[in-house]
Design a protein around this motif. Structure first.
Motif, PDB file in Angstrom:
ATOM      1  N   THR A  88       0.804  -1.225   0.000  1.00  0.00           N
ATOM      2  CA  THR A  88       0.000   0.000   0.000  1.00  0.00           C
ATOM      3  C   THR A  88       0.835   1.273   0.000  1.00  0.00           C
ATOM      4  N   GLY A  89       2.150   1.175   0.236  1.00  0.00           N
ATOM      5  CA  GLY A  89       3.012   2.348   0.184  1.00  0.00           C
ATOM      6  C   GLY A  89       3.236   2.998   1.540  1.00  0.00           C
ATOM      7  N   VAL A  90       4.311   3.768   1.621  1.00  0.00           N
ATOM      8  CA  VAL A  90       4.659   4.472   2.863  1.00  0.00           C
ATOM      9  C   VAL A  90       3.708   5.647   3.060  1.00  0.00           C
ATOM     10  N   ASN A  91       3.180   5.734   4.280  1.00  0.00           N
ATOM     11  CA  ASN A  91       2.197   6.769   4.599  1.00  0.00           C
ATOM     12  C   ASN A  91       2.732   7.811   5.590  1.00  0.00           C
ATOM     13  N   ALA A  92       3.687   7.405   6.451  1.00  0.00           N
ATOM     14  CA  ALA A  92       4.213   8.328   7.463  1.00  0.00           C
ATOM     15  C   ALA A  92       5.586   7.838   7.916  1.00  0.00           C
ATOM     16  N   VAL A  93       6.448   8.775   8.340  1.00  0.00           N
ATOM     17  CA  VAL A  93       7.767   8.432   8.884  1.00  0.00           C
ATOM     18  C   VAL A  93       7.986   9.210  10.181  1.00  0.00           C
ATOM     19  N   ARG A  94       8.828   8.641  11.065  1.00  0.00           N
ATOM     20  CA  ARG A  94       9.156   9.273  12.335  1.00  0.00           C
ATOM     21  C   ARG A  94      10.608   8.962  12.691  1.00  0.00           C
ATOM     22  N   ALA A  95      11.172   9.756  13.600  1.00  0.00           N
ATOM     23  CA  ALA A  95      12.510   9.475  14.117  1.00  0.00           C
ATOM     24  C   ALA A  95      12.632  10.098  15.497  1.00  0.00           C
ATOM     25  N   PHE A  96      13.393   9.443  16.357  1.00  0.00           N
ATOM     26  CA  PHE A  96      13.629   9.997  17.691  1.00  0.00           C
ATOM     27  C   PHE A  96      14.938   9.463  18.245  1.00  0.00           C
ATOM     28  N   ILE A  97      15.490  10.215  19.199  1.00  0.00           N
ATOM     29  CA  ILE A  97      16.707   9.837  19.919  1.00  0.00           C
ATOM     30  C   ILE A  97      16.312   9.504  21.349  1.00  0.00           C
ATOM     31  N   SER A  98      16.853   8.398  21.874  1.00  0.00           N
ATOM     32  CA  SER A  98      16.507   7.997  23.233  1.00  0.00           C
ATOM     33  C   SER A  98      17.750   7.557  23.990  1.00  0.00           C
ATOM     34  N   ALA A  99      17.634   7.577  25.310  1.00  0.00           N
ATOM     35  CA  ALA A  99      18.705   7.133  26.203  1.00  0.00           C
ATOM     36  C   ALA A  99      18.095   6.842  27.561  1.00  0.00           C
ATOM     37  N   CYS A 100      18.939   6.344  28.467  1.00  0.00           N
ATOM     38  CA  CYS A 100      18.514   6.141  29.868  1.00  0.00           C
ATOM     39  C   CYS A 100      17.315   5.192  29.954  1.00  0.00           C
ATOM     40  N   SER A 101      17.327   4.119  29.147  1.00  0.00           N
ATOM     41  CA  SER A 101      16.236   3.130  29.145  1.00  0.00           C
ATOM     42  C   SER A 101      14.880   3.783  28.894  1.00  0.00           C
ATOM     43  N   GLY A 102      14.871   4.776  28.010  1.00  0.00           N
ATOM     44  CA  GLY A 102      13.626   5.448  27.662  1.00  0.00           C
ATOM     45  C   GLY A 102      13.344   6.687  28.489  1.00  0.00           C
ATOM     46  N   GLY A 103      14.173   6.946  29.510  1.00  0.00           N
ATOM     47  CA  GLY A 103      13.950   8.118  30.346  1.00  0.00           C
ATOM     48  C   GLY A 103      14.290   9.427  29.671  1.00  0.00           C
ATOM     49  N   PHE A 104      15.055   9.352  28.591  1.00  0.00           N
ATOM     50  CA  PHE A 104      15.409  10.546  27.809  1.00  0.00           C
ATOM     51  C   PHE A 104      14.969  10.300  26.371  1.00  0.00           C
ATOM     52  N   LYS A 105      14.251  11.255  25.792  1.00  0.00           N
ATOM     53  CA  LYS A 105      13.766  11.084  24.419  1.00  0.00           C
ATOM     54  C   LYS A 105      13.621  12.441  23.750  1.00  0.00           C
ATOM     55  N   VAL A 106      14.138  12.538  22.532  1.00  0.00           N
ATOM     56  CA  VAL A 106      14.009  13.746  21.719  1.00  0.00           C
ATOM     57  C   VAL A 106      13.344  13.360  20.404  1.00  0.00           C
ATOM     58  N   ASP A 107      12.193  13.945  20.115  1.00  0.00           N
ATOM     59  CA  ASP A 107      11.446  13.648  18.892  1.00  0.00           C
ATOM     60  C   ASP A 107      11.998  14.489  17.743  1.00  0.00           C
ATOM     61  N   LEU A 108      12.487  13.812  16.702  1.00  0.00           N
ATOM     62  CA  LEU A 108      13.032  14.512  15.544  1.00  0.00           C
ATOM     63  C   LEU A 108      12.006  14.662  14.417  1.00  0.00           C
ATOM     64  N   THR A 109      10.834  14.089  14.594  1.00  0.00           N
ATOM     65  CA  THR A 109       9.852  14.053  13.511  1.00  0.00           C
ATOM     66  C   THR A 109       9.510  15.435  12.956  1.00  0.00           C
ATOM     67  N   PRO A 110       9.310  16.458  13.799  1.00  0.00           N
ATOM     68  CA  PRO A 110       8.975  17.775  13.228  1.00  0.00           C
ATOM     69  C   PRO A 110      10.084  18.357  12.357  1.00  0.00           C
ATOM     70  N   GLN A 111      11.328  17.869  12.532  1.00  0.00           N
ATOM     71  CA  GLN A 111      12.449  18.416  11.770  1.00  0.00           C
ATOM     72  C   GLN A 111      12.718  17.652  10.472  1.00  0.00           C
ATOM     73  N   LEU A 112      12.047  16.533  10.267  1.00  0.00           N
ATOM     74  CA  LEU A 112      12.340  15.692   9.107  1.00  0.00           C
ATOM     75  C   LEU A 112      11.905  16.363   7.807  1.00  0.00           C
ATOM     76  N   VAL A 113      12.808  16.293   6.830  1.00  0.00           N
ATOM     77  CA  VAL A 113      12.492  16.699   5.465  1.00  0.00           C
ATOM     78  C   VAL A 113      12.363  15.414   4.648  1.00  0.00           C
ATOM     79  N   VAL A 114      11.178  15.172   4.081  1.00  0.00           N
ATOM     80  CA  VAL A 114      10.881  13.896   3.434  1.00  0.00           C
ATOM     81  C   VAL A 114      10.661  14.114   1.948  1.00  0.00           C
ATOM     82  N   THR A 115      11.349  13.320   1.128  1.00  0.00           N
ATOM     83  CA  THR A 115      11.158  13.347  -0.322  1.00  0.00           C
ATOM     84  C   THR A 115      11.073  11.918  -0.854  1.00  0.00           C
TER      85      THR A 115
END
Length: 283
Positions: A88-115
């Motif tokens: 059916t094709g790709v509909n959405a993409v996401r990315a994030f950085i994590s550490a500390c067993s999930g206690g630290f997380k930075v969402d990169l999705t708003p910064q993604l440039v997708v082509t």
């Protein structure tokens, strides 16, 4: 009631009327025959999307090491498999950085440039990129995800670390220099980040001095000569750290420098050595 008839041939797509006459067995039961008629519709089988998108991280490579404040380019690709027309094709993409067993997380999705622009059909690869700065010290995981149009999620992950450079300064840094047992040595070092830039002082810095015979001594920031102090430049960055150490015995010493990490506590960043001798110099 159920029945099978293996003699029925495969029928083409269409609608078919089926009539069934039910008659009692001779001598058994009562009543007249009970005919039943219903319609059967045969359609083409519908292909089902059963596989998630394939996600590949292009950069950075796994176990990459970055310096504090270093630019990092994140890039990954995603493609939903064709599956003989079922994809059916790709509909959405996401990315994030994590550490500390999930206690630290930075969402990169708003910064993604997708082509190309989403959504796309199956077998079309999309590329997602983001430019970030290594603003934290520690060990991290970059995770990239992609969804297809029926909700399957594919993912990939890679690890990286962020730290600082530690370098000894004279007199410790003088090659071949030995120091006299019983003397007080000014242990000096500098800490730098990306491109050798000085950094704001680490107020919770710690050093561990390991000596002969497994002896250790920890030192922390403070005002006393035996504590860790620092000198600042005009921008408020620490250009050197210093602590005075009285050498107790002959042998080799290792100084390990640790600074606060993103998960709390101190993260080791580097070490250097010096040697003490009964025939050392004035220090």
């Amino acid at each position: 009631m159920s029945f099978d008839n293996a003699n029925v041939k495969k029928l083409p797509v269409g609608s078919y009327d089926v009539s069934i006459d039910v008659k009692p067995e001779t001598g058994v039961g009562v009543g007249d025959p009970a005919p039943v008629t219903f319609t059967v519709t045969i359609t083409q089988p519908t292909a089902q999307d059963t596989q998630p998108p394939d996600v590949q991280i292009v950069s950075h490579a796994s176990a990459s090491k970055f310096l504090l404040n270093q630019p990092i380019q994140v890039e990954f690709t995603a493609k939903d498999p064709l599956e003989n027309g079922a994809g059916t094709g790709v509909n959405a993409v996401r990315a994030f950085i994590s550490a500390c067993s999930g206690g630290f997380k930075v969402d990169l999705t708003p910064q993604l440039v997708v082509t190309p622009e989403l959504p796309v059909v199956a077998d079309v690869e999309v590329t997602a990129t983001a430019n970030i700065t290594a603003a934290w010290i520690g060990d991290f995981t970059l995770t990239a995800e992609a969804d297809d149009r029926v909700g399957h999620t594919g993912s990939a992950a890679t690890s990286f670390s962020v730290g600082v450079n530690v370098a000894p300064l004279p007199p410790i840094a003088v090659p071949g220099r030995q120091f006299k047992v019983g003397s007080t040595v000014p242990i000096k070092w500098q800490i730098t980040g990306y491109e050798g830039h000085f950094l704001l002082p680490f107020e919770n810095i710690k050093i561990t001095i390991s000596g002969p015979g497994g002896t250790t001594e920890e030192r922390f920031a403070g005002d006393g000569a035996a504590n860790i102090r620092w000198e600042l430049d005009g921008s408020g960055n620490a250009i050197q750290y210093i602590t005075n150490y009285q050498i107790p015995t002959e042998g080799a010493y290792t100084v390990t420098v640790s600074v606060p990490g993103v998960c709390g506590g101190n993260a080791e960043q580097g070490s250097f050595t010096f040697t003490a001798s009964t025939k050392g110099g004035k220090f």
